[in-house]
Design a protein around this motif. Sequence first.
Motif, PDB file in Angstrom:
ATOM      1  N   PRO A 246      36.402  27.103  46.112  1.00  6.80           N
ATOM      2  CA  PRO A 246      35.840  27.046  45.597  1.00  6.80           C
ATOM      3  C   PRO A 246      34.589  25.899  45.756  1.00  6.80           C
ATOM      4  CG  PRO A 246      37.192  28.449  44.308  1.00  6.80           C
ATOM      5  CD  PRO A 246      37.907  27.534  45.149  1.00  6.80           C
TER       6      PRO A 246
ATOM      7  N   PHE B  34      39.111  37.483  37.820  1.00  7.63           N
ATOM      8  CA  PHE B  34      38.490  36.052  37.569  1.00  7.63           C
ATOM      9  C   PHE B  34      39.394  35.130  39.162  1.00  7.63           C
ATOM     10  CE2 PHE B  34      41.334  33.414  34.842  1.00  7.63           C
ATOM     11  CZ  PHE B  34      42.143  34.747  34.125  1.00  7.63           C
ATOM     12  N   GLU B  35      38.833  33.928  39.008  1.00  3.20           N
ATOM     13  CA  GLU B  35      39.562  32.875  40.173  1.00  3.20           C
ATOM     14  C   GLU B  35      39.475  32.239  39.284  1.00  3.20           C
ATOM     15  OE1 GLU B  35      37.526  33.132  44.024  1.00  3.20           O
ATOM     16  OE2 GLU B  35      35.819  32.162  43.172  1.00  3.20           O
TER      17      GLU B  35
ATOM     18  N   GLU C  31      36.164  44.475  41.474  1.00  2.03           N
ATOM     19  CA  GLU C  31      36.157  44.872  40.043  1.00  2.03           C
ATOM     20  C   GLU C  31      36.483  46.529  39.630  1.00  2.03           C
ATOM     21  OE1 GLU C  31      33.407  42.007  38.366  1.00  2.03           O
ATOM     22  OE2 GLU C  31      34.735  40.859  37.916  1.00  2.03           O
TER      23      GLU C  31
ATOM     24  N   ALA D 135      41.643  30.871  43.637  1.00  2.00           N
ATOM     25  CA  ALA D 135      40.203  31.542  44.126  1.00  2.00           C
ATOM     26  C   ALA D 135      40.485  31.551  45.987  1.00  2.00           C
ATOM     27  CB  ALA D 135      39.772  29.603  43.264  1.00  2.00           C
TER      28      ALA D 135
ATOM     29  N   GLU E 148      30.468  31.123  38.982  1.00  2.00           N
ATOM     30  CA  GLU E 148      30.480  32.844  38.556  1.00  2.00           C
ATOM     31  C   GLU E 148      31.860  33.377  38.483  1.00  2.00           C
ATOM     32  OE1 GLU E 148      28.612  35.250  35.924  1.00  2.00           O
ATOM     33  OE2 GLU E 148      27.206  33.522  37.064  1.00  2.00           O
ATOM     34  N   THR E 149      32.447  33.399  39.309  1.00  2.00           N
ATOM     35  CA  THR E 149      33.992  34.079  39.504  1.00  2.00           C
ATOM     36  C   THR E 149      34.632  33.763  38.686  1.00  2.00           C
ATOM     37  OG1 THR E 149      34.358  33.061  41.045  1.00  2.00           O
ATOM     38  CG2 THR E 149      32.950  34.574  41.884  1.00  2.00           C
TER      39      THR E 149
ATOM     40  N   LEU F 106      39.141  34.281  46.775  1.00  2.00           N
ATOM     41  CA  LEU F 106      37.945  35.637  46.851  1.00  2.00           C
ATOM     42  C   LEU F 106      36.953  35.425  48.044  1.00  2.00           C
ATOM     43  CD1 LEU F 106      38.634  37.845  43.171  1.00  2.00           C
ATOM     44  CD2 LEU F 106      39.541  37.663  45.677  1.00  2.00           C
TER      45      LEU F 106
ATOM     46  N   THR G 251      33.720  39.655  44.741  1.00  4.85           N
ATOM     47  CA  THR G 251      34.740  39.545  43.198  1.00  4.85           C
ATOM     48  C   THR G 251      34.052  40.937  43.081  1.00  4.85           C
ATOM     49  OG1 THR G 251      34.822  37.136  43.296  1.00  4.85           O
ATOM     50  CG2 THR G 251      35.234  38.390  40.855  1.00  4.85           C
ATOM     51  N   ALA G 252      32.846  41.349  42.864  1.00  2.00           N
ATOM     52  CA  ALA G 252      32.025  42.196  42.382  1.00  2.00           C
ATOM     53  C   ALA G 252      33.020  43.352  42.841  1.00  2.00           C
ATOM     54  CB  ALA G 252      30.723  42.359  42.145  1.00  2.00           C
TER      55      ALA G 252
ATOM     56  N   SER H 172      31.608  35.509  47.586  1.00  2.00           N
ATOM     57  CA  SER H 172      32.327  35.889  46.573  1.00  2.00           C
ATOM     58  C   SER H 172      32.129  36.510  45.880  1.00  2.00           C
ATOM     59  CB  SER H 172      32.992  34.039  46.558  1.00  2.00           C
ATOM     60  OG  SER H 172      31.963  33.258  44.992  1.00  2.00           O
ATOM     61  N   GLN H 173      30.737  36.040  44.806  1.00  2.00           N
ATOM     62  CA  GLN H 173      30.612  37.179  43.595  1.00  2.00           C
ATOM     63  C   GLN H 173      29.981  38.574  44.479  1.00  2.00           C
ATOM     64  OE1 GLN H 173      27.241  33.622  42.611  1.00  2.00           O
ATOM     65  NE2 GLN H 173      27.241  35.905  41.068  1.00  2.00           N
TER      66      GLN H 173
END
Lengths: 512, 428
Positions: free
Chosen positions: B262, B252-253, B244, B229, B135-136, B231, B240-241, B236-237
Amino acid sequence: METEVLIIGAGVTGVGLARDLALRGVHCIVVEAKDINAGASGANNGLLHSGARYVSNDPVSAKECRDEARLLKTLAPTCIEDTGGLFVAVAGDDETYIAEFPRLCARHGIPVKELQRQEALELEPALADTLIAAYLVQDAAINPFRLSLENITQAEAHGARLMTHTEVIRFELDSSRIRAAHLRQNNGREIIVKPQQVVNATGPWAANVASLAGLSIPLAYYQGTLLITQTRVTTAVINHLRPPADGDIISPGGTVSLVGTTSVALDAPSPCRPTVAEVDLLVTEAAAMVPVLGDMRYVRAFAGVRPLPAAEQTTDGRSLSRSFVVLDHHEAGVSNFITVTGGKLTTFRLMAEKTADLVCSRLGVTAPCLTGTVPLSVTEINQWTEPGLAPRIWLKQPNPKEPLLCECEMVPLSAVDQIIDNLMAKGETLDLSAIGLRSRVGKGSCQGAFCGFRMIAHLYERGELESDQGLNRLRQFLERRWHGLRPILWGPQLAQEELQEALHCGLFGLEM
Amino acid sequence: MTYSENKKVDLVVVGAGLAGMAAALFALESGLKTVLLGSTAGEMFFASGALDLLGIHPIEQQKRWEKPWVGISSLIEDCPEHPYARLGLENIRNGWNKFLDILRRAELGYRGWPERNIMLATCAGTFKITHQVPETMWPGVIGFKEKLATLIIGFEGMKDFSAVQMVNTLRDRWPGLRAQRLKFPYPLTGVERQNVFMAEALTSPEVLAKMAKAIISSLEREELVGVPAILGLRQSQAVTAELERQIGVPVFEIPTMPPSVPGLRLRDAIEQELLRLRAVLMQGGRAVAINQNGRKCLDVVVQSGQSQEAIGTRGIVLATGRFLGGGLVAGRNGIREALLDLPVYQPEKRKDWHLHSFLDPRGHPVNRAGLEVDDLLRPLGPDGRCACENLFVAGSLLAHQDWKRMKCGSGLAIATAYGAVQSFTNHC
Ligand SMILES: Cc1cc2nc3c(=O)[nH]c(=O)nc-3n(C[C@H](O)[C@H](O)[C@H](O)COP(=O)(O)OP(=O)(O)OC[C@H]3O[C@@H](n4cnc5c(N)ncnc54)[C@H](O)[C@@H]3O)c2cc1C
Ligand SMILES: Cc1cc2nc3c(=O)[nH]c(=O)nc-3n(C[C@H](O)[C@H](O)[C@H](O)COP(=O)(O)OP(=O)(O)OC[C@H]3O[C@@H](n4cnc5c(N)ncnc54)[C@H](O)[C@@H]3O)c2cc1C
């Protein structure tokens, strides 16, 4: 462009000649089709011969090696590891040859000492149990990269000029001399040089270059293949005590050992590529002397070409002399053209001296040769070619902040920057092989899989590359390393290759 | 949970790479008592984290498949020996979908288009053909598709990642890119496993906030931000959120050189799921022998440290990988299967293992070496018949495939794991 002497070829002979002439105050330009040591000078055993190897079949070479090795040990100690050498025989070897050996050495004034079996095994525990005779000689290991780089560095300091990636493609001839040489650079540019004298120091390519002047030199070509071990197996140079044959020499190269060589007749000086069959032969032969070499991890194979001056080829070329020739082409109608070829790394200085003497006599220069008395100066920038140096520096003074660009050989980023700066200052091409030649980057067990990518990334960060240039440089670099990897891919090195391919093809898709 | 000696298990999975882990997951899901042998590090440590299904076939022609399932149908027709052909489309689809369900349950988000492959920009500035990405990484896929103005962030001292390289190399295909080098908001060491170290550091909210600030001040008119990559090693989601949220544009990664964060996240998520399903994980265990009675395997002998034990089992999945994993061992004179010395399909001579050019599009013949199997994925013995009735092979150990060139690594691992477990449940 004008010069007193145009030297063609930047192998050890060409750069040695440049230094010799520069020290005599003669201006010269060295032009090299690829890069320093691109030929035989970068593809040999790195053995500074005591002469003992040639006592039975090549007394001229034996004496030349004996004297030159002695001289180099005092004048260029930084390039040499004075390891000593052993000649060993194992069960099954020819007893008469063994018995004859010390006598032959004595006849040619080559110091030799017989060792008891036990003594030899204590000195070199890796030797086989089947050992039946051992003699100690004064062989040593020499780092050909450091040697050539220091020679050219000192020559440049005295006014010589080096142009790499510049190939001689044509001569303009007068009735009796070369008026001009046409050079082509790898960017396609053509340059014309007007030299007073031209020296062809292109080793195995000597006949090709001579033919540009309409001359023919009878040369025979023999490919020799060598292997690099992951770790060093012996302290001293080990020679097989028998008439010269395949897989006779195990020489130390700092942190690794070099196992050589084969001798396979070729029709032309290039291409030469190590083959699976040669690798297998070397492993088997060398393991007879040092059994661990049978299961050793090898990180690379490479091959070089010996140009042996001869009218006809023999099957393996071993019986041909390893001495050199200096050919004065005056007789053949080209009065300012000389070829020097054959010989050894060990005798490069002598080859340069003899050639320079002839050049100088023609130029009317009376300054004497200095390379037999003036030590080879050393420069810090060239030290990174030394195996094991970077790890030593790193371990003494680890700097956790500084990234190691090459983890296998522990080369820090700052060293690579130094090398890049130096290359750029001289206007030389910044390809990965050029950096690899001047350091240990790409020479460890990853063979460039990781550090090759890192170098590209770093060059982009420095602003030296644009658009997708880097991808092509990386592809080229990987393909070059591949020639040396392909024949040694078994055991852990095959697993390493699998990782490399997973990365470069699986992830990056470089094959597409 | 430990294994108790006197109880026999249903299935022992040897090897804990992607194939082994997937096989254990599928087995546990269908209620089998399962032991997974081996360290879960495997190649996952290296894998990008993207899941490939099929990108290229035939590789000699470099034919790319935008629709992987159509590509697989064509592959099945052309190469009846390829493991995909042994399985059949149905099995591959079922296994793949089931695996994605499991990831969803493990809350490790993956994304892709239903029937189409993805072009994923790598840190080399190339595009990788793949089918599902974390997703990232997804905003980057969209960003490229729509050619959004994007800022690529690199960090001083991060030796395996150059934003400048990526931007320069991609310039023609993704014109709106700009590179920015920042100082990493935490002291960086130059030593190994740098990516993992950075990902660990970014799980701290303070470090992340510092990074966000630095990014904000370098943003110009970009609508999207790409970072290596790193984060967060976990969650990680969420990381990342949060990033953002702080900088106000999508992030994005970008896949990196190994070690791949990952890949590690994928491994961790699967491992959690395995534990939840009560798998017996023998992380330090190595299978050293398999006892057989005729064509039936009885147990697996496991070495853990100094001690050995035999685990009685009804079936075995062999997922020991290739040369890197240790399932295949290459000597100068040939390739052996490490555990049972099963016959290995291979070129006759070592000189034919590799082609003369590393990047030759045909792929090296040695890559197709491996175990040959019947339609139930049981390895063939020297007589060409199935060697053991209750032994099944999964993953890259299988012959007649070149996953690195066909871009089918994860698909192959997952689908054959599924097939192996299916065969076991239906026939043992
Ligand atoms: C396998 C092998 C092992 C050996 N082991 C040893 C050893 O252990 N000890 C030892 O003392 N000696 C050894 N030797 C011998 C030694 O390596 C050589 O004698 C020596 O390196 C020759 O150097 P050179 O400069 O004459 O030739 P090279 O090093 O071959 O240099 C010739 C150069 O000319 C360049 N060139 C060619 N054509 C052109 C052109 N048209 N324009 C411009 N440039 C051109 C080439 O690119 C090349 O760089 C070995 C040789 C081989 C092949
Ligand atoms: C650099 C790299 C990049 C990759 N990138 C991608 C990608 O972008 N997309 C993608 O889809 N896939 C990628 N892959 C991964 C690939 O999908 C799978 O990892 C591959 O197909 C192999 O899976 P496997 O489980 O069969 O083998 P492996 O991962 O090799 O696992 C085998 C395991 O078995 C263990 N083992 C071996 N012998 C024994 C024994 N006797 N007892 C116990 N354990 C044993 C080994 O230790 C190892 O852990 C990448 C892989 C690498 C290396």
